[in-house]
Design a protein around this motif. Sequence first.
Motif, mmCIF file in Angstrom:
data_model
loop_
_atom_site.group_PDB
_atom_site.id
_atom_site.type_symbol
_atom_site.label_atom_id
_atom_site.label_comp_id
_atom_site.label_asym_id
_atom_site.label_seq_id
_atom_site.Cartn_x
_atom_site.Cartn_y
_atom_site.Cartn_z
ATOM 1 N N SER A 73 47.417 -0.162 10.606
ATOM 2 C CA SER A 73 48.105 0.425 9.447
ATOM 3 C C SER A 73 47.075 0.572 8.338
ATOM 4 C CB SER A 73 49.262 -0.470 8.974
ATOM 5 O OG SER A 73 48.745 -1.672 8.415
ATOM 6 N N GLY A 74 47.456 1.299 7.284
ATOM 7 C CA GLY A 74 46.576 1.371 6.118
ATOM 8 C C GLY A 74 46.371 -0.013 5.523
ATOM 9 N N MET A 75 47.440 -0.810 5.491
ATOM 10 C CA MET A 75 47.336 -2.148 4.900
ATOM 11 C C MET A 75 46.483 -3.085 5.747
ATOM 12 S SD MET A 75 48.562 -1.876 1.993
ATOM 13 C CE MET A 75 48.300 -3.563 1.508
ATOM 14 N N GLU A 141 41.361 4.616 -6.680
ATOM 15 C CA GLU A 141 42.389 5.447 -6.059
ATOM 16 C C GLU A 141 42.598 6.616 -7.013
ATOM 17 O OE1 GLU A 141 45.813 2.938 -5.096
ATOM 18 O OE2 GLU A 141 46.980 4.771 -4.982
ATOM 19 N N ASN A 145 48.604 6.223 -7.722
ATOM 20 C CA ASN A 145 49.939 6.209 -7.149
ATOM 21 C C ASN A 145 50.825 5.220 -7.902
ATOM 22 O OD1 ASN A 145 52.130 6.020 -5.428
ATOM 23 N ND2 ASN A 145 50.965 5.378 -3.640
ATOM 24 N N ASP A 170 40.383 4.679 -1.995
ATOM 25 C CA ASP A 170 41.552 4.939 -1.160
ATOM 26 C C ASP A 170 41.789 6.451 -1.187
ATOM 27 O OD1 ASP A 170 44.126 5.315 -0.127
ATOM 28 O OD2 ASP A 170 44.841 3.377 -0.851
ATOM 29 N N TRP A 173 45.826 9.965 -0.498
ATOM 30 C CA TRP A 173 46.520 11.123 -1.095
ATOM 31 C C TRP A 173 45.725 12.419 -0.953
ATOM 32 C CZ3 TRP A 173 49.686 10.754 -6.211
ATOM 33 C CH2 TRP A 173 50.748 9.852 -6.027
ATOM 34 N N SER A 192 45.322 5.437 4.569
ATOM 35 C CA SER A 192 46.528 5.237 5.341
ATOM 36 C C SER A 192 46.648 6.517 6.155
ATOM 37 C CB SER A 192 47.749 5.049 4.432
ATOM 38 O OG SER A 192 48.914 5.143 5.242
ATOM 39 N N THR A 194 48.708 7.036 8.286
ATOM 40 C CA THR A 194 50.157 7.217 8.386
ATOM 41 C C THR A 194 50.633 8.464 7.637
ATOM 42 O OG1 THR A 194 50.204 4.797 8.200
ATOM 43 C CG2 THR A 194 52.308 5.929 7.991
ATOM 44 N N LYS A 195 49.909 8.829 6.583
ATOM 45 C CA LYS A 195 50.400 9.872 5.663
ATOM 46 C C LYS A 195 49.909 11.251 6.115
ATOM 47 C CE LYS A 195 51.599 6.142 3.392
ATOM 48 N NZ LYS A 195 52.886 5.523 3.568
ATOM 49 N N ALA A 205 49.068 3.978 10.997
ATOM 50 C CA ALA A 205 47.650 3.726 11.312
ATOM 51 C C ALA A 205 46.839 3.760 10.029
ATOM 52 C CB ALA A 205 47.118 4.773 12.295
HETATM 53 N N1 PLP Z 1 47.243 3.407 0.286
HETATM 54 C C1 PLP Z 1 48.131 4.248 -0.247
HETATM 55 C C2 PLP Z 1 47.712 5.128 -1.386
HETATM 56 C C3 PLP Z 1 49.443 4.303 0.249
HETATM 57 O O1 PLP Z 1 50.317 5.145 -0.307
HETATM 58 C C4 PLP Z 1 49.799 3.449 1.320
HETATM 59 C C5 PLP Z 1 51.186 3.423 1.852
HETATM 60 O O2 PLP Z 1 52.098 3.949 1.260
HETATM 61 C C6 PLP Z 1 48.837 2.583 1.848
HETATM 62 C C7 PLP Z 1 47.567 2.589 1.319
HETATM 63 C C8 PLP Z 1 49.190 1.634 2.974
HETATM 64 O O3 PLP Z 1 49.272 2.310 4.196
HETATM 65 P P1 PLP Z 1 50.256 1.906 5.412
HETATM 66 O O4 PLP Z 1 51.649 2.109 4.941
HETATM 67 O O5 PLP Z 1 49.801 2.832 6.508
HETATM 68 O O6 PLP Z 1 49.978 0.478 5.727
#
Ligand code: PLP
Length: 357
Positions: A73-75, A141, A145, A170, A173, A192, A194-195, A205
């Motif tokens: 994940s991003g986290m 970032e 956000n 980061d 976006w 992330s 994922t986005k 991821a």
């Molecule tokens: N960084 C940003 C800017 C995000 O918006 C998010 C998730 O919303 C993340 C990191 C974390 O990513 P993930 O949800 O894939 O763990």
Amino acid sequence: MPYTKLAHAGCDVDPITGALTPPVHFATTYEREPDGSYPKEYVYARWANPTRRLLETTLADLEGGADARAFASGMAAVQAILQCLAPGDHVILPDDVYHGVRSLFRTFFGDWGLTWTEVDQTDLDAVASAFRPETKLLWAETPSNPLVKITDLAGLAALGKAHGVPLIVDGTWTTPVLQRPLDLGADFVLHSLTKYIAGHSDVLAGGLVTADETHPIWTRIQALTMGAGAVADPFSSWLTLRGMRSLGARMRMHCSNARHVADFLAQHPNVTAVYYPGLPAHPGHDIARRQMTDFGGMLSFEVAGTETDALAVTGRVQVFTRATSLGGTESLIEHRASIESKPTTTPVTLIRLSIGL
Ligand code: PLP
């Protein structure tokens, strides 16, 4: 960004079958030669997997980096880089950092001995005065956000270099289509995936890209992924690669649609503020023009009135879906303060939009 490169991302014609798209490799273990060696490089899936490796090398290439690692994940990527620091180290964060990052500091890394300062990074003098002898990481970032603040990345990178502190950006976006932080002097880029990069709200991821594969933090990242294994699984890696191939086209449409929505909201009598860097009135517009190729698909706005009024707006939408996250084909609307961990700097009248296709 070379659109041609994106359209073929991760796709070399398979020399054995002629297939145009890569296979998914699910194997967790690989055969040794009689002499005990592993000449084909792969040993065990936690260490490296061909599908994940293809995602990593493709991502590194798109960012202009030396190497990349893909996470669950991003986290997980955020956690990995913070675990490369030592108790007592200090991190400079943007005051409008993604709330999940702030929350990880508050609930875990603070107890673990990291300290941090949250700074308005639109003010480089404020960033300069936040450095301490024990500062080991500068986190950025931009756009932020959910307040969509713009930070001058070249200026931030210069400050980091002057203090011998690596800069991580980061890039969730923006994706490498809109902004390439390593070209502006950053040391690492985090995603992330994922986005936007996976792009269809069906993959979890994350990714980390380094400018220098000999950086001591990168050596630890490699050891951490191999040893702890919070890595992207083969199918998520493959889906992310598939999403990447349309990223260029999708980003163009996200940006142009977001611009229309921002223009509409900017002249709406019941909207008190629109946060979109593509609007000439946005305080970060000139920097965004300089360091981004377009202004992105994310924007926030504030409604006149109270939190109840803001929630009422989200309650009346027809095409948009009320949901968190971003970067999919669909348009999402979110009353942001109510999803973020408290305390938050997000105004209660703020609504965040992820503008879809
Ligand atoms: N960084 C940003 C800017 C995000 O918006 C998010 C998730 O919303 C993340 C990191 C974390 O990513 P993930 O949800 O894939 O763990």
